[in-house]
Design an enzyme around this catalytic site. Sequence first.
Site, PDB file in Angstrom:
ATOM      1  N   SER A 132       0.062   4.861 -34.611  1.00 53.29           N
ATOM      2  CA  SER A 132       1.642   5.050 -34.356  1.00 53.29           C
ATOM      3  C   SER A 132       1.539   5.758 -32.946  1.00 53.29           C
ATOM      4  O   SER A 132       0.799   6.163 -32.301  1.00 53.29           O
ATOM      5  CB  SER A 132       1.921   6.190 -35.279  1.00 53.29           C
ATOM      6  OG  SER A 132       1.774   5.638 -36.637  1.00 53.29           O
ATOM      7  N   GLU A 247      -5.927   0.013 -47.059  1.00 54.70           N
ATOM      8  CA  GLU A 247      -5.135   1.320 -47.222  1.00 54.70           C
ATOM      9  C   GLU A 247      -4.446   1.359 -48.203  1.00 54.70           C
ATOM     10  O   GLU A 247      -4.406   2.211 -49.049  1.00 54.70           O
ATOM     11  CB  GLU A 247      -4.600   1.780 -45.843  1.00 54.70           C
ATOM     12  CG  GLU A 247      -4.336   3.179 -45.863  1.00 54.70           C
ATOM     13  CD  GLU A 247      -3.747   3.705 -44.478  1.00 54.70           C
ATOM     14  OE1 GLU A 247      -3.263   2.814 -43.745  1.00 54.70           O
ATOM     15  OE2 GLU A 247      -3.663   5.164 -44.181  1.00 54.70           O
TER      16      GLU A 247
HETATM   17  C1  LIG Z   1       0.776  13.191 -42.827  1.00 54.57           C
HETATM   18  C2  LIG Z   1       0.839  12.038 -41.824  1.00 54.57           C
HETATM   19  C3  LIG Z   1      -0.351  11.504 -41.361  1.00 54.57           C
HETATM   20  C4  LIG Z   1       0.049  10.383 -40.571  1.00 54.57           C
HETATM   21  N1  LIG Z   1      -1.547  10.079 -39.965  1.00 54.57           N
HETATM   22  C5  LIG Z   1      -1.672   9.057 -38.952  1.00 54.57           C
HETATM   23  C6  LIG Z   1      -2.645   8.480 -38.468  1.00 54.57           C
HETATM   24  O1  LIG Z   1      -3.510   9.088 -38.736  1.00 54.57           O
HETATM   25  N2  LIG Z   1      -2.543   7.423 -37.471  1.00 54.57           N
HETATM   26  C7  LIG Z   1      -1.333   6.811 -37.314  1.00 54.57           C
HETATM   27  O2  LIG Z   1      -1.212   5.895 -36.635  1.00 54.57           O
HETATM   28  N3  LIG Z   1      -0.340   7.370 -37.799  1.00 54.57           N
HETATM   29  C8  LIG Z   1      -0.286   8.235 -38.841  1.00 54.57           C
HETATM   30  N4  LIG Z   1       0.925   8.595 -39.270  1.00 54.57           N
HETATM   31  C9  LIG Z   1       2.154   8.114 -38.967  1.00 54.57           C
HETATM   32  C10 LIG Z   1       3.086   7.191 -39.981  1.00 54.57           C
HETATM   33  O3  LIG Z   1       2.464   5.885 -39.925  1.00 54.57           O
HETATM   34  C11 LIG Z   1       4.409   6.983 -39.351  1.00 54.57           C
HETATM   35  O4  LIG Z   1       5.083   8.535 -39.575  1.00 54.57           O
HETATM   36  C12 LIG Z   1       5.239   6.292 -40.046  1.00 54.57           C
HETATM   37  O5  LIG Z   1       4.878   4.924 -40.032  1.00 54.57           O
HETATM   38  C13 LIG Z   1       6.668   6.232 -39.979  1.00 54.57           C
HETATM   39  O6  LIG Z   1       7.036   6.049 -38.470  1.00 54.57           O
HETATM   40  P1  LIG Z   1       7.780   7.046 -37.731  1.00 54.57           P
HETATM   41  O7  LIG Z   1       7.330   8.516 -37.858  1.00 54.57           O
HETATM   42  O8  LIG Z   1       7.688   6.822 -35.981  1.00 54.57           O
HETATM   43  O9  LIG Z   1       9.084   7.045 -38.381  1.00 54.57           O
HETATM   44  P2  LIG Z   1      10.500   6.179 -37.696  1.00 54.57           P
HETATM   45  O10 LIG Z   1       9.734   4.758 -37.724  1.00 54.57           O
HETATM   46  O11 LIG Z   1      10.935   6.622 -36.566  1.00 54.57           O
HETATM   47  O12 LIG Z   1      11.427   6.162 -38.846  1.00 54.57           O
HETATM   48  C14 LIG Z   1      12.422   7.212 -38.936  1.00 54.57           C
HETATM   49  C15 LIG Z   1      13.232   7.057 -40.286  1.00 54.57           C
HETATM   50  O13 LIG Z   1      13.922   5.741 -39.985  1.00 54.57           O
HETATM   51  C16 LIG Z   1      13.719   4.651 -41.206  1.00 54.57           C
HETATM   52  N5  LIG Z   1      13.645   3.630 -40.726  1.00 54.57           N
HETATM   53  C17 LIG Z   1      12.788   2.852 -39.464  1.00 54.57           C
HETATM   54  N6  LIG Z   1      13.041   1.672 -39.559  1.00 54.57           N
HETATM   55  C18 LIG Z   1      13.590   1.306 -40.784  1.00 54.57           C
HETATM   56  C19 LIG Z   1      13.887   0.014 -41.213  1.00 54.57           C
HETATM   57  N7  LIG Z   1      13.567  -1.006 -40.649  1.00 54.57           N
HETATM   58  N8  LIG Z   1      14.737  -0.088 -42.454  1.00 54.57           N
HETATM   59  C20 LIG Z   1      15.281   1.148 -42.898  1.00 54.57           C
HETATM   60  N9  LIG Z   1      14.767   2.260 -42.343  1.00 54.57           N
HETATM   61  C21 LIG Z   1      13.904   2.404 -41.467  1.00 54.57           C
HETATM   62  C22 LIG Z   1      12.381   5.247 -41.755  1.00 54.57           C
HETATM   63  O14 LIG Z   1      12.091   5.031 -43.024  1.00 54.57           O
HETATM   64  C23 LIG Z   1      12.424   6.725 -41.308  1.00 54.57           C
HETATM   65  O15 LIG Z   1      13.298   7.248 -42.443  1.00 54.57           O
HETATM   66  C24 LIG Z   1       1.116   9.694 -40.374  1.00 54.57           C
HETATM   67  C25 LIG Z   1       1.964  10.358 -40.820  1.00 54.57           C
HETATM   68  C26 LIG Z   1       2.162  11.420 -41.630  1.00 54.57           C
HETATM   69  C27 LIG Z   1       3.498  11.947 -41.946  1.00 54.57           C
END
Ligand SMILES: Cc1cc2nc3c(=O)[nH]c(=O)nc-3n(C[C@H](O)[C@H](O)[C@H](O)COP(=O)(O)OP(=O)(O)OC[C@H]3O[C@@H](n4cnc5c(N)ncnc54)[C@H](O)[C@@H]3O)c2cc1C
Length: 391
Positions: A132, A247
């Site tokens: 991410s 995963e």
């Molecule tokens: C506890 C925790 C541990 C994690 N550990 C890791 C890790 O070790 N390595 C790693 O790489 N990542 C990690 N992550 C990241 C995780 O994979 C991302 O948080 C997740 O993929 C969501 O991306 P974002 O946070 O950028 O949210 P965004 O993608 O910015 O989303 C924001 C909001 O918009 C909505 N949204 C986005 N796109 C769409 C769509 N096309 N249609 C409808 N709704 C949409 C989402 O559902 C969300 O509600 C971790 C996250 C958490 C919470």
Amino acid sequence: MDFTVSVAARELGERFRRWIAENLPPEWTDIAAGSVGEAQYASMRRAWGQLLHRGGWSAPTWPTEYGGLGLTIDEQLVYLTELVNAGAPEPLNTNPIGVLGPCLMRYGSSRQRERILPGILSHELIGCQCFSEPDAGSDLANLRTRATKVDGGWIVNGQKVWTTNAQLADFCYALVRTEPGSQRRAGVSFVLIDMRAEGAAVRPLTNIAGSAEFNEVFFTDVFIADDDVVGDVGRGWDVAMYALSEERTTGIAQRALRLRRDLGNLEALHRASAPPLSNREAARWEAEFEQLGVETRAVEAAVYRNLALAAQGEDISILSPMAIYTWSAAHQRLRRIAMQRLGPSAIRSDGPSGDWNRSMLFARSATIAGGTTQIQLNNIAKGLGLPSSRS
Ligand SMILES: Cc1cc2nc3c(=O)[nH]c(=O)nc-3n(C[C@H](O)[C@H](O)[C@H](O)COP(=O)(O)OP(=O)(O)OC[C@H]3O[C@@H](n4cnc5c(N)ncnc54)[C@H](O)[C@@H]3O)c2cc1C
């Protein structure tokens, strides 16, 4: 859910149960994330990973040639059930063992396998997943971290975020753009990066529950060798998708099984708590727990089915997000019900109910990490031929 298993699986379960009873320190059982200091929690998980390895009990899904247990599906479920029933912590390298290991076996060079696999099994090497980025979470193909070709390797620049365990990691596996100007899934490579290398910096992020397991990671002119690219240069998307599919099948199984133990623990607290409830109140909570029991068993059934189908090579691309979606909903609901039932005592950090507040807060991540609820629903919709929520 009770399921019928082979004699071999039952015997394995009995041996593992005896081994756990002799080796798992009682003070390590049922520890919730955030209930002890982060450093203490991580060192307990690392020590448990080391103990499992020394006892010959790590990596249930890995083939024996790589030091795993090479278990069949029913043996894996028995193995996970024993861990969950004992209230054992997750080994610190659960993600590298479950996700990176199979990738290296399929796409890695023999040197990469020799360099990484024994170390993550023994927990001498701690790994983390750098996928991410600030503008590439749900839309991972938007990633911008780049690697520029130089003699003998690559120079990496960019930022990752939400990287679990980066503060402890010796290395990470990351997605980087290796073709200048490439878009989306093309020109992306899957690479290994030394987290102690000059130019790699980690900044912890504190979550809503007050602990700091995930981090921002910055790469500034970090050198990686040619041999640090896993699979073909520019074909890293396929490697990452393979990692994420692992995963989403085996990774979810242990969490699903844990729901039943969590529910049992909550019911025990409910029965032990004073003052006694009126008949009407007691009936209300019994009904809530019954409903949670049904949801818990439905999640278990979905996970068992997916594991069995995946093992037979069936396509579970719609079933897998369904299992994750139902697990995350039940996981969060159980904690909401716990807070309602336990009331103010659950907010206190000491005492038997104290961990439920942290657990409820930490559970917010269940509908984000590993793919948000909206993305899971989109994937289900796509598989069913329905429009997505943003189309
Ligand atoms: C506890 C925790 C541990 C994690 N550990 C890791 C890790 O070790 N390595 C790693 O790489 N990542 C990690 N992550 C990241 C995780 O994979 C991302 O948080 C997740 O993929 C969501 O991306 P974002 O946070 O950028 O949210 P965004 O993608 O910015 O989303 C924001 C909001 O918009 C909505 N949204 C986005 N796109 C769409 C769509 N096309 N249609 C409808 N709704 C949409 C989402 O559902 C969300 O509600 C971790 C996250 C958490 C919470």
